[in-house]
Design a protein around this motif. Structure first.
Motif, PDB file in Angstrom:
ATOM      1  N   LEU A  23       0.844  -1.189   0.000  1.00 60.50           N
ATOM      2  CA  LEU A  23       0.000   0.000   0.000  1.00 60.50           C
ATOM      3  C   LEU A  23       0.881   1.241   0.000  1.00 60.50           C
ATOM      4  CD1 LEU A  23      -2.860   1.229   0.231  1.00 60.50           C
ATOM      5  CD2 LEU A  23      -2.582   1.149   2.722  1.00 60.50           C
ATOM      6  N   ASN A  24       0.813   1.988  -1.097  1.00 54.94           N
ATOM      7  CA  ASN A  24       1.631   3.200  -1.237  1.00 54.94           C
ATOM      8  C   ASN A  24       3.117   2.907  -1.009  1.00 54.94           C
ATOM      9  OD1 ASN A  24      -0.722   4.692  -1.682  1.00 54.94           O
ATOM     10  ND2 ASN A  24      -0.971   5.134   0.498  1.00 54.94           N
ATOM     11  N   GLY A  25       3.554   1.772  -1.541  1.00 55.49           N
ATOM     12  CA  GLY A  25       4.966   1.415  -1.447  1.00 55.49           C
ATOM     13  C   GLY A  25       5.356   0.723  -0.162  1.00 55.49           C
ATOM     14  N   GLU A  26       4.422   0.586   0.769  1.00 57.13           N
ATOM     15  CA  GLU A  26       4.719  -0.066   2.051  1.00 57.13           C
ATOM     16  C   GLU A  26       4.150  -1.478   2.069  1.00 57.13           C
ATOM     17  OE1 GLU A  26       3.777   0.364   6.852  1.00 57.13           O
ATOM     18  OE2 GLU A  26       3.040   1.876   5.432  1.00 57.13           O
ATOM     19  N   GLU A  27       4.983  -2.440   2.412  1.00 57.69           N
ATOM     20  CA  GLU A  27       4.553  -3.834   2.461  1.00 57.69           C
ATOM     21  C   GLU A  27       3.904  -4.134   3.807  1.00 57.69           C
ATOM     22  OE1 GLU A  27       7.004  -7.769   3.060  1.00 57.69           O
ATOM     23  OE2 GLU A  27       7.214  -7.121   0.971  1.00 57.69           O
ATOM     24  N   ILE A  28       2.734  -4.771   3.743  1.00 61.31           N
ATOM     25  CA  ILE A  28       2.014  -5.153   4.958  1.00 61.31           C
ATOM     26  C   ILE A  28       1.732  -6.651   4.885  1.00 61.31           C
ATOM     27  CG2 ILE A  28       0.035  -4.699   6.445  1.00 61.31           C
ATOM     28  CD1 ILE A  28      -0.395  -2.091   4.881  1.00 61.31           C
ATOM     29  N   ALA A  29       2.229  -7.405   5.859  1.00 61.10           N
ATOM     30  CA  ALA A  29       2.062  -8.859   5.863  1.00 61.10           C
ATOM     31  C   ALA A  29       1.196  -9.296   7.039  1.00 61.10           C
ATOM     32  CB  ALA A  29       3.428  -9.540   5.939  1.00 61.10           C
ATOM     33  N   ASP A  30       0.640 -10.502   6.920  1.00 57.63           N
ATOM     34  CA  ASP A  30      -0.238 -11.121   7.914  1.00 57.63           C
ATOM     35  C   ASP A  30      -1.644 -10.540   7.792  1.00 57.63           C
ATOM     36  OD1 ASP A  30      -1.611 -11.393  10.705  1.00 57.63           O
ATOM     37  OD2 ASP A  30       0.010 -12.841  10.719  1.00 57.63           O
ATOM     38  N   SER A  31      -2.617 -11.424   7.599  1.00 61.48           N
ATOM     39  CA  SER A  31      -3.985 -10.990   7.319  1.00 61.48           C
ATOM     40  C   SER A  31      -4.558 -10.096   8.422  1.00 61.48           C
ATOM     41  CB  SER A  31      -4.892 -12.209   7.113  1.00 61.48           C
ATOM     42  OG  SER A  31      -4.831 -13.083   8.227  1.00 61.48           O
ATOM     43  N   ALA A  32      -4.251 -10.406   9.689  1.00 62.55           N
ATOM     44  CA  ALA A  32      -4.785  -9.598  10.788  1.00 62.55           C
ATOM     45  C   ALA A  32      -4.241  -8.172  10.731  1.00 62.55           C
ATOM     46  CB  ALA A  32      -4.438 -10.240  12.128  1.00 62.55           C
ATOM     47  N   ILE A  33      -2.947  -8.052  10.443  1.00 61.67           N
ATOM     48  CA  ILE A  33      -2.331  -6.724  10.361  1.00 61.67           C
ATOM     49  C   ILE A  33      -2.815  -5.994   9.112  1.00 61.67           C
ATOM     50  CG2 ILE A  33      -0.139  -5.475  10.210  1.00 61.67           C
ATOM     51  CD1 ILE A  33       1.168  -7.777  11.720  1.00 61.67           C
ATOM     52  N   ILE A  34      -3.016  -6.746   8.033  1.00 64.73           N
ATOM     53  CA  ILE A  34      -3.522  -6.141   6.795  1.00 64.73           C
ATOM     54  C   ILE A  34      -4.894  -5.510   7.036  1.00 64.73           C
ATOM     55  CG2 ILE A  34      -4.387  -6.639   4.471  1.00 64.73           C
ATOM     56  CD1 ILE A  34      -2.208  -8.814   4.288  1.00 64.73           C
ATOM     57  N   ILE A  35      -5.785  -6.271   7.679  1.00 65.31           N
ATOM     58  CA  ILE A  35      -7.131  -5.764   7.959  1.00 65.31           C
ATOM     59  C   ILE A  35      -7.061  -4.519   8.844  1.00 65.31           C
ATOM     60  CG2 ILE A  35      -9.299  -6.272   9.155  1.00 65.31           C
ATOM     61  CD1 ILE A  35      -8.976  -9.175   8.248  1.00 65.31           C
ATOM     62  N   LYS A  36      -6.211  -4.572   9.855  1.00 58.92           N
ATOM     63  CA  LYS A  36      -6.072  -3.438  10.771  1.00 58.92           C
ATOM     64  C   LYS A  36      -5.574  -2.192  10.041  1.00 58.92           C
ATOM     65  CE  LYS A  36      -3.499  -1.936  14.867  1.00 58.92           C
ATOM     66  NZ  LYS A  36      -2.455  -2.312  15.870  1.00 58.92           N
ATOM     67  N   GLU A  37      -4.534  -2.358   9.221  1.00 57.77           N
ATOM     68  CA  GLU A  37      -3.943  -1.213   8.531  1.00 57.77           C
ATOM     69  C   GLU A  37      -4.891  -0.641   7.471  1.00 57.77           C
ATOM     70  OE1 GLU A  37      -1.100   0.351   9.163  1.00 57.77           O
ATOM     71  OE2 GLU A  37      -0.714  -0.977  10.871  1.00 57.77           O
ATOM     72  N   LEU A  38      -5.552  -1.514   6.725  1.00 56.38           N
ATOM     73  CA  LEU A  38      -6.481  -1.037   5.703  1.00 56.38           C
ATOM     74  C   LEU A  38      -7.702  -0.362   6.338  1.00 56.38           C
ATOM     75  CD1 LEU A  38      -6.460  -3.921   3.048  1.00 56.38           C
ATOM     76  CD2 LEU A  38      -5.179  -1.776   3.029  1.00 56.38           C
ATOM     77  N   SER A  39      -8.138  -0.882   7.474  1.00 57.86           N
ATOM     78  CA  SER A  39      -9.269  -0.271   8.182  1.00 57.86           C
ATOM     79  C   SER A  39      -8.929   1.153   8.605  1.00 57.86           C
ATOM     80  CB  SER A  39      -9.637  -1.103   9.414  1.00 57.86           C
ATOM     81  OG  SER A  39     -10.086  -2.386   9.043  1.00 57.86           O
ATOM     82  N   ALA A  40      -7.701   1.326   9.113  1.00 57.91           N
ATOM     83  CA  ALA A  40      -7.275   2.659   9.541  1.00 57.91           C
ATOM     84  C   ALA A  40      -7.087   3.589   8.345  1.00 57.91           C
ATOM     85  CB  ALA A  40      -5.975   2.548  10.341  1.00 57.91           C
ATOM     86  N   LYS A  41      -6.512   3.045   7.275  1.00 56.16           N
ATOM     87  CA  LYS A  41      -6.229   3.861   6.091  1.00 56.16           C
ATOM     88  C   LYS A  41      -7.508   4.382   5.443  1.00 56.16           C
ATOM     89  CE  LYS A  41      -4.017   5.537   2.493  1.00 56.16           C
ATOM     90  NZ  LYS A  41      -3.183   6.760   2.594  1.00 56.16           N
ATOM     91  N   PHE A  42      -8.506   3.512   5.325  1.00 52.36           N
ATOM     92  CA  PHE A  42      -9.733   3.885   4.621  1.00 52.36           C
ATOM     93  C   PHE A  42     -10.894   4.191   5.577  1.00 52.36           C
ATOM     94  CE2 PHE A  42      -7.256   1.251   1.659  1.00 52.36           C
ATOM     95  CZ  PHE A  42      -7.148   2.140   0.599  1.00 52.36           C
ATOM     96  N   ASP A  43     -10.568   4.293   6.870  1.00 48.89           N
ATOM     97  CA  ASP A  43     -11.553   4.671   7.883  1.00 48.89           C
ATOM     98  C   ASP A  43     -12.799   3.786   7.808  1.00 48.89           C
ATOM     99  OD1 ASP A  43     -12.559   6.094  10.010  1.00 48.89           O
ATOM    100  OD2 ASP A  43     -13.490   7.636   8.762  1.00 48.89           O
ATOM    101  N   LYS A  44     -12.549   2.474   7.825  1.00 49.67           N
ATOM    102  CA  LYS A  44     -13.646   1.505   7.729  1.00 49.67           C
ATOM    103  C   LYS A  44     -13.433   0.421   8.780  1.00 49.67           C
ATOM    104  CE  LYS A  44     -17.263  -0.475   5.849  1.00 49.67           C
ATOM    105  NZ  LYS A  44     -18.616   0.124   5.937  1.00 49.67           N
ATOM    106  N   ASP A  45     -14.140   0.541   9.891  1.00 49.79           N
ATOM    107  CA  ASP A  45     -14.027  -0.430  10.975  1.00 49.79           C
ATOM    108  C   ASP A  45     -15.197  -1.404  10.888  1.00 49.79           C
ATOM    109  OD1 ASP A  45     -13.635  -1.885  13.245  1.00 49.79           O
ATOM    110  OD2 ASP A  45     -13.871  -0.210  14.651  1.00 49.79           O
ATOM    111  N   LEU A  46     -14.910  -2.633  10.502  1.00 51.19           N
ATOM    112  CA  LEU A  46     -15.967  -3.632  10.369  1.00 51.19           C
ATOM    113  C   LEU A  46     -16.622  -3.962  11.707  1.00 51.19           C
ATOM    114  CD1 LEU A  46     -14.300  -6.168   7.877  1.00 51.19           C
ATOM    115  CD2 LEU A  46     -16.110  -4.516   7.378  1.00 51.19           C
ATOM    116  N   ASP A  47     -15.908  -3.682  12.792  1.00 48.79           N
ATOM    117  CA  ASP A  47     -16.411  -4.043  14.116  1.00 48.79           C
ATOM    118  C   ASP A  47     -16.910  -2.833  14.908  1.00 48.79           C
ATOM    119  OD1 ASP A  47     -15.637  -6.633  13.502  1.00 48.79           O
ATOM    120  OD2 ASP A  47     -13.672  -6.415  14.443  1.00 48.79           O
ATOM    121  N   ALA A  48     -17.166  -1.741  14.228  1.00 49.40           N
ATOM    122  CA  ALA A  48     -17.557  -0.501  14.915  1.00 49.40           C
ATOM    123  C   ALA A  48     -18.829  -0.660  15.739  1.00 49.40           C
ATOM    124  CB  ALA A  48     -17.733   0.621  13.892  1.00 49.40           C
ATOM    125  N   SER A  49     -19.738  -1.492  15.288  1.00 52.83           N
ATOM    126  CA  SER A  49     -21.032  -1.625  15.971  1.00 52.83           C
ATOM    127  C   SER A  49     -21.023  -2.665  17.090  1.00 52.83           C
ATOM    128  CB  SER A  49     -22.118  -2.001  14.954  1.00 52.83           C
ATOM    129  OG  SER A  49     -21.833  -3.270  14.372  1.00 52.83           O
TER     130      SER A  49
END
Length: 281
Positions: A23-49
């Motif tokens: 993402l933008n030249g930065e490598e992100i590994a491990d599915s849990a970390i990927i979900i966390k980083e993408l959630s923060a980047k795109f302001d989308k928390d699947l567990d907000a509710s």
């Protein structure tokens, strides 16, 4: 724009893992970390509710899936490599990007994948799952799936009408079990189908919601079915190029066949030596 890259079973992250994203030249590994980083980047928390209690349940279930159930599936692959190939209809020639005929690649895969010295087999044993008997491992899997089934109950998704991180993670693993070809006997898949129909429904809902192009992806093995395709280029081959390619393939096949024959001969010789030593005692 998201683009999926064919790793040809060779590319890995710097941590040696799959999946990973860039993402933008930065490598992100491990599915849990990927979900966390993408959630923060795109302001989308699947567990907000989710409530605090629901978040804790989600964390516990995801840990069970990623650190236990997924290893049971990995054990099945290393224990039954032939069923793995048939169950997923794996085209090794396509997956590895090689020109060697599949009959040789399949034989080589079966010959190496389930061996004690194979890295995957060692990992399964090191994790702890691999030291148990097959029937014990399958029972572990049934219990994991039953727990997920009980939590899901009659809800569309684990915590209500909308999917959360637990739904995403469970689909990623349970779909691997559900979509194994029915031509292959897999007791754990059959248990899930017969005893946990709500889990089957859950897998189908996630598939329909997130992968409307599922059939196209699976039939064409297209990693980027969502992207427009350029017109194929037509190139005139040089005279004799086809014959040369065929000759190269034959040479590669002969080389693989000789190596396999040598491996079998070495193994037979080693077996006979061990037998002679036993008889000499």
């Amino acid at each position: 724009m998201s683009i999926n890259v064919d790793h040809k079973l060779k590319l890995r992250s710097k941590k040696g893992q799959l999946p990973f994203v860039e993402l933008n030249g930065e490598e992100i590994a491990d599915s849990a970390i990927i979900i966390k980083e993408l959630s923060a980047k795109f302001d989308k928390d699947l567990d907000a509710s989710l409530s605090l209690e629901q978040r804790n349940i989600s964390h516990a279930m995801i840990s069970m899936i990623e650190n236990h159930l997924v290893w049971i599936l990995f054990w099945w692959r290393t224990k039954y490599p032939d069923q793995f190939l048939k169950g997923y209809k794996v085209d090794l020639q396509h997956a590895l990007g090689l020109r060697i005929p599949n009959r040789f690649l399949n034989f080589l895969f079966r010959f190496t994948f389930g061996r004690k010295w194979f890295q995957g087999t060692k990992k399964v044993k090191a994790q702890g799952i691999g030291v148990h008997k097959p029937e014990e491992i399958e029972e572990f899997g049934r219990r994991d799936i039953k727990v997920l089934s009980d939590i899901l109950a009659d809800k569309p998704f684990f915590f209500g009408d909308e999917p959360t991180t637990l739904d995403v993670v469970s689909f990623a693993v349970l779909s691997q079990l559900h979509f194994i070809s029915k031509e292959v006997s897999v007791p754990l898949r059959d248990f899930m189908t017969e005893s946990c129909p709500n889990i089957i429904g859950h897998v189908s809902r996630i598939k329909e919601r997130c992968f409307p192009d599922w059939e196209e992806i699976c039939s064409k093995l297209d990693l980027n079915a969502h992207l427009p395709k350029p017109e194929p280029e037509v190139k005139e081959g040089k005279e004799g190029e086809t014959e040369k390619t065929a000759e190269q393939e034959n040479n590669e096949s002969d080389k693989i066949e000789k190596e396999l024959e040598k491996d079998k001969a070495d193994e037979k010789e080693k077996t006979e030596e061990n037998k002679e030593k036993e008889e000499a005692k």
